[in-house]
Motif scaffolding. Structure first.
Motif, PDB file in Angstrom:
ATOM      1  N   GLY A 165       8.871  -2.215  -1.645  1.00 36.45           N
ATOM      2  CA  GLY A 165       7.700  -1.510  -1.100  1.00 36.45           C
ATOM      3  C   GLY A 165       7.496  -0.261  -1.933  1.00 36.45           C
ATOM      4  O   GLY A 165       8.414   0.170  -2.638  1.00 36.45           O
ATOM      5  N   GLN A 166       6.322   0.339  -1.871  1.00 36.56           N
ATOM      6  CA  GLN A 166       6.086   1.568  -2.647  1.00 36.56           C
ATOM      7  C   GLN A 166       6.954   2.698  -2.119  1.00 36.56           C
ATOM      8  O   GLN A 166       7.366   3.570  -2.868  1.00 36.56           O
ATOM      9  N   ASN A 167       7.188   2.699  -0.797  1.00 34.97           N
ATOM     10  CA  ASN A 167       8.039   3.724  -0.192  1.00 34.97           C
ATOM     11  C   ASN A 167       8.760   3.073   0.982  1.00 34.97           C
ATOM     12  O   ASN A 167       8.345   3.206   2.132  1.00 34.97           O
ATOM     13  N   GLY A 225       0.796  -1.221   0.000  1.00 39.64           N
ATOM     14  CA  GLY A 225       0.000   0.000   0.000  1.00 39.64           C
ATOM     15  C   GLY A 225       0.829   1.272   0.000  1.00 39.64           C
ATOM     16  O   GLY A 225       2.059   1.233   0.051  1.00 39.64           O
ATOM     17  N   CYS A 226       0.145   2.395  -0.060  1.00 37.17           N
ATOM     18  CA  CYS A 226       0.818   3.696  -0.046  1.00 37.17           C
ATOM     19  C   CYS A 226      -0.199   4.769   0.340  1.00 37.17           C
ATOM     20  O   CYS A 226      -1.362   4.687  -0.045  1.00 37.17           O
ATOM     21  N   GLU A 227       0.278   5.738   1.130  1.00 40.33           N
ATOM     22  CA  GLU A 227      -0.626   6.835   1.532  1.00 40.33           C
ATOM     23  C   GLU A 227      -0.085   8.186   1.121  1.00 40.33           C
ATOM     24  O   GLU A 227      -0.367   9.195   1.746  1.00 40.33           O
ATOM     25  N   ASN A 228       0.733   8.217   0.085  1.00 42.46           N
ATOM     26  CA  ASN A 228       1.328   9.498  -0.321  1.00 42.46           C
ATOM     27  C   ASN A 228       0.431  10.309  -1.248  1.00 42.46           C
ATOM     28  O   ASN A 228       0.595  11.517  -1.357  1.00 42.46           O
ATOM     29  N   TYR A 229      -0.468   9.647  -1.939  1.00 42.34           N
ATOM     30  CA  TYR A 229      -1.441  10.332  -2.801  1.00 42.34           C
ATOM     31  C   TYR A 229      -0.792  11.334  -3.750  1.00 42.34           C
ATOM     32  O   TYR A 229      -1.199  12.498  -3.816  1.00 42.34           O
ATOM     33  N   CYS A 230       0.239  10.898  -4.453  1.00 41.12           N
ATOM     34  CA  CYS A 230       0.768  11.753  -5.527  1.00 41.12           C
ATOM     35  C   CYS A 230      -0.367  11.959  -6.519  1.00 41.12           C
ATOM     36  O   CYS A 230      -1.145  11.029  -6.792  1.00 41.12           O
ATOM     37  N   ALA A 231      -0.452  13.182  -7.061  1.00 39.89           N
ATOM     38  CA  ALA A 231      -1.664  13.564  -7.796  1.00 39.89           C
ATOM     39  C   ALA A 231      -1.949  12.688  -9.021  1.00 39.89           C
ATOM     40  O   ALA A 231      -3.097  12.533  -9.414  1.00 39.89           O
ATOM     41  N   TYR A 232      -0.914  12.113  -9.608  1.00 39.04           N
ATOM     42  CA  TYR A 232      -1.082  11.359 -10.866  1.00 39.04           C
ATOM     43  C   TYR A 232      -1.281   9.867 -10.646  1.00 39.04           C
ATOM     44  O   TYR A 232      -1.450   9.118 -11.599  1.00 39.04           O
ATOM     45  N   CYS A 233      -1.237   9.398  -9.400  1.00 42.13           N
ATOM     46  CA  CYS A 233      -1.021   7.968  -9.136  1.00 42.13           C
ATOM     47  C   CYS A 233      -2.262   7.252  -8.588  1.00 42.13           C
ATOM     48  O   CYS A 233      -2.931   7.743  -7.674  1.00 42.13           O
ATOM     49  N   VAL A 234      -2.525   6.061  -9.109  1.00 36.99           N
ATOM     50  CA  VAL A 234      -3.690   5.284  -8.662  1.00 36.99           C
ATOM     51  C   VAL A 234      -3.364   4.355  -7.489  1.00 36.99           C
ATOM     52  O   VAL A 234      -4.281   3.810  -6.870  1.00 36.99           O
ATOM     53  N   VAL A 235      -2.073   4.192  -7.198  1.00 32.52           N
ATOM     54  CA  VAL A 235      -1.686   3.152  -6.228  1.00 32.52           C
ATOM     55  C   VAL A 235      -2.432   3.245  -4.885  1.00 32.52           C
ATOM     56  O   VAL A 235      -2.957   2.239  -4.398  1.00 32.52           O
ATOM     57  N   PRO A 236      -2.531   4.433  -4.246  1.00 32.78           N
ATOM     58  CA  PRO A 236      -3.224   4.464  -2.948  1.00 32.78           C
ATOM     59  C   PRO A 236      -4.680   3.982  -3.040  1.00 32.78           C
ATOM     60  O   PRO A 236      -5.219   3.467  -2.056  1.00 32.78           O
ATOM     61  N   TYR A 237      -5.294   4.127  -4.210  1.00 36.43           N
ATOM     62  CA  TYR A 237      -6.698   3.731  -4.365  1.00 36.43           C
ATOM     63  C   TYR A 237      -6.849   2.242  -4.658  1.00 36.43           C
ATOM     64  O   TYR A 237      -7.871   1.648  -4.365  1.00 36.43           O
ATOM     65  N   ASN A 291       1.914  16.935  -5.712  1.00 37.90           N
ATOM     66  CA  ASN A 291       1.792  16.547  -4.305  1.00 37.90           C
ATOM     67  C   ASN A 291       2.891  15.585  -3.876  1.00 37.90           C
ATOM     68  O   ASN A 291       2.659  14.611  -3.159  1.00 37.90           O
ATOM     69  N   ARG A 292       4.122  15.872  -4.334  1.00 38.42           N
ATOM     70  CA  ARG A 292       5.226  14.964  -4.050  1.00 38.42           C
ATOM     71  C   ARG A 292       5.832  15.174  -2.658  1.00 38.42           C
ATOM     72  O   ARG A 292       6.584  14.330  -2.172  1.00 38.42           O
ATOM     73  N   GLY A 293       5.594  16.328  -2.050  1.00 37.61           N
ATOM     74  CA  GLY A 293       6.078  16.511  -0.675  1.00 37.61           C
ATOM     75  C   GLY A 293       7.533  16.940  -0.561  1.00 37.61           C
ATOM     76  O   GLY A 293       8.124  16.830   0.513  1.00 37.61           O
ATOM     77  N   SER A 351      12.647   4.244  -3.014  1.00 38.81           N
ATOM     78  CA  SER A 351      12.855   5.248  -1.979  1.00 38.81           C
ATOM     79  C   SER A 351      12.091   6.511  -2.347  1.00 38.81           C
ATOM     80  O   SER A 351      12.202   6.978  -3.476  1.00 38.81           O
ATOM     81  N   HIS A 352      11.381   7.072  -1.396  1.00 37.66           N
ATOM     82  CA  HIS A 352      10.736   8.366  -1.658  1.00 37.66           C
ATOM     83  C   HIS A 352      11.690   9.462  -1.182  1.00 37.66           C
ATOM     84  O   HIS A 352      12.157   9.419  -0.040  1.00 37.66           O
ATOM     85  N   PRO A 353      11.987  10.466  -2.022  1.00 38.22           N
ATOM     86  CA  PRO A 353      12.969  11.497  -1.629  1.00 38.22           C
ATOM     87  C   PRO A 353      12.633  12.175  -0.297  1.00 38.22           C
ATOM     88  O   PRO A 353      13.539  12.522   0.469  1.00 38.22           O
TER      89      PRO A 353
HETATM   90  S1  SF4 Z   1       3.879   7.596  -6.949  1.00 37.30           S
HETATM   91 FE1  SF4 Z   1       4.684   6.177  -5.423  1.00 37.30          FE
HETATM   92  S2  SF4 Z   1       4.697   7.369  -3.520  1.00 37.30           S
HETATM   93 FE2  SF4 Z   1       3.320   8.457  -4.948  1.00 37.30          FE
HETATM   94  S3  SF4 Z   1       1.264   7.639  -4.499  1.00 37.30           S
HETATM   95 FE3  SF4 Z   1       2.122   6.412  -6.166  1.00 37.30          FE
HETATM   96  S4  SF4 Z   1       3.060   4.661  -5.149  1.00 37.30           S
HETATM   97 FE4  SF4 Z   1       2.726   6.224  -3.591  1.00 37.30          FE
END
Ligand code: SF4
Length: 427
Positions: free
Chosen positions: A187-189, A143-155, A264-266, A225-227
């Motif tokens: 892992g995603q991060n 899983g992932c809770e970063n919610y980057c604006a372009y990414c479906v992974v958290p959903y 929303n990369r943080g 790795s997330h920066p």
């Molecule tokens: S790009 Fe990576 S860090 Fe960002 S929401 Fe998707 S899986 Fe998570």
């Protein structure tokens, strides 16, 4: 991640008296494990289903199931749209596959796309198939809770969960005992991994150190790795242990702070460059790779130029580069306009790829004359007279075969290079 998940699925089904086959026409059940990150990936799956439908015409009892992110994203809609499909299971439902198959056997279509807050499949020993017997993946979180604006992974993969550290350590130990010499912790991060180990809270750096301490002959890699979470503690841990590979994949996505905020990369451009500086300070021989998206919403020419200048500044050793494609249900799809024309996206992507080819070529050229420790993985794809392996920096090294065997570490002196490969000889 999907490859690792397929090994978990194979293990669950094996426990339930199924066997895997390499011949698709012998299969009674076929699962397609899917990715939703890009539209292109989903279109390829749809094409593959057309082929599956033709197999089903020859064998009406054949069961076809879809797993993974596309299954999770489209759920029941897929069963309506794709005639070939009998079963849908999301990434947290694999333990339910035997029951779902029984449901299909009784003449129904079956679906389970429930996401979990605690499933990590920690107790399941994945079946290593299609393996070279040398390198293996170990999933350490989901899983992932970063919610980057372009990414479906958290959903589609749900909340971030870390796997029990002891189960990771025992999986790595068993792999080593079975002849594997390299594990990649996935892992995603990975930088936000946390677990209670020996009564104290363990960070990813602690886990990495523990895995690396199992045996000096076991090489450790990790992704991704997330920066924003790449700590000094982690960089120092990599520096301390010889068997933690000197290679960090650090997706930047854009060189412009304006676009990074929009994504929303943080982190900002400056923060990313500060992390690169920390890597270069503690790990001078570390390879750095990245992911870049060309043409995200509202990206101006100036933003694009900032991406190119950041690439030059960092001098990435290699990169995965993509044109932005809007994914349904993401923050960008809901709130932004996909307003960079396709010709501009393509031109920017081309410039990014051309620059990266030059940087990769330059990076490999610098290695000519150096000697690296290489883990032999097998024969080169082009010739059985050459071995192929990788150095700590994750670069592919080709060299004439000797009496060594895959799994051995050898010292290779580099004589030539291309943008993708180092060529040398054992010294
Ligand atoms: S790009 Fe990576 S860090 Fe960002 S929401 Fe998707 S899986 Fe998570």
């Amino acid at each position: 991640m999907n490859f690792s998940d397929s090994e978990i699925v194979a293990s669950i089904l094996n426990e339930n008296d199924f066997e895997s086959t390499n011949e698709i026409r012998d299969a009674d059940v076929i699962f397609i494990n899917t990715c939703s990150i890009r539209d292109h990936a989903e279109q390829r799956v749809r094409k593959r289903l057309e082929f599956m439908q033709s197999l089903k015409k020859k064998n009406p009892l054949l069961v076809i199931g879809m797993l993974g992110c596309m299954a999770e994203r489209l759920k029941k809609q897929l069963l309506e749209e794709e005639q070939a499909l009998d079963l849908i299971a999301g990434p947290d439902s694999y333990r339910d596959l035997p029951r779902l198959l029984t449901e299909v056997a009784s003449g129904n279509k079956a679906i389970n796309t429930l996401l979990s807050i605690d499933e990590t499949y920690a107790d399941i020993s994945p079946i290593r198939y299609d393996s070279n017997g040398i390198s293996a993946f170990i999933s350490i979180m989901r899983g992932c809770e970063n919610y980057c604006a372009y990414c479906v992974v958290p959903y589609v993969r749900g909340k971030e969960r870390s796997r029990d550290a002891d189960s990771i350590l025992s999986e790595a130990k068993v792999l080593f005992q079975n002849g594997f010499r390299e594990v990649t912790l996935l892992g995603q991060n990975v930088n936000s991994y946390h677990w209670k180990l020996d009564g104290t809270e363990a960070s990813f750096a602690t886990l990495l150190k523990k895995v690396a301490s199992l045996d000096p002959l076991l090489r450790i890699r990790f992704a991704t790795s997330h920066p924003k979470n790449l700590s000094d503690e982690l960089i120092q841990t990599i520096a301390e242990k010889n068997n933690i590979c000197k290679s960090i994949h650090l997706p930047v996505q854009s060189g412009s702070t304006h676009i990074l905020n929009h994504m929303n990369r943080g982190y900002t451009r400056d923060l990313y460059l500060e992390r690169i500086h920390a890597i270069r300070t503690f790990l001078p021989d570390c390879a750095i790779s990245t992911d870049i998206i060309a043409g995200f919403c509202d990206e101006t020419e100036e933003d694009h130029q900032e991406t190119l200048s950041l690439m030059e500044h960092v001098a990435f050793d290699y990169a995965f580069m993509f044109r932005y494609s809007e994914r349904p249900d993401t923050l960008a799809a809901d709130r932004y306009k996909d307003n960079v024309p396709i010709e501009i996206k393509d031109r920017r992507l081309k410039e990014i790829i051309e620059l990266q080819q030059k940087l990769s070529f330059k990076s490999n050229k610098k290695d000519v004359g150096k000697t690296f420790e290489v883990l032999i993985e097998g024969f080169s794809k082009r010739s059985t007279e050459f071995f192929s392996g990788r150095n700590s920096q994750n670069k592919v090294v080709i060299f004439p075969i000797t009496q060594n065997i895959p799994g051995d570490y050898v010292q290779v002196k580099i004589n030539q290079s291309t943008s993708a490969t180092l060529i040398g000889e054992i010294c």
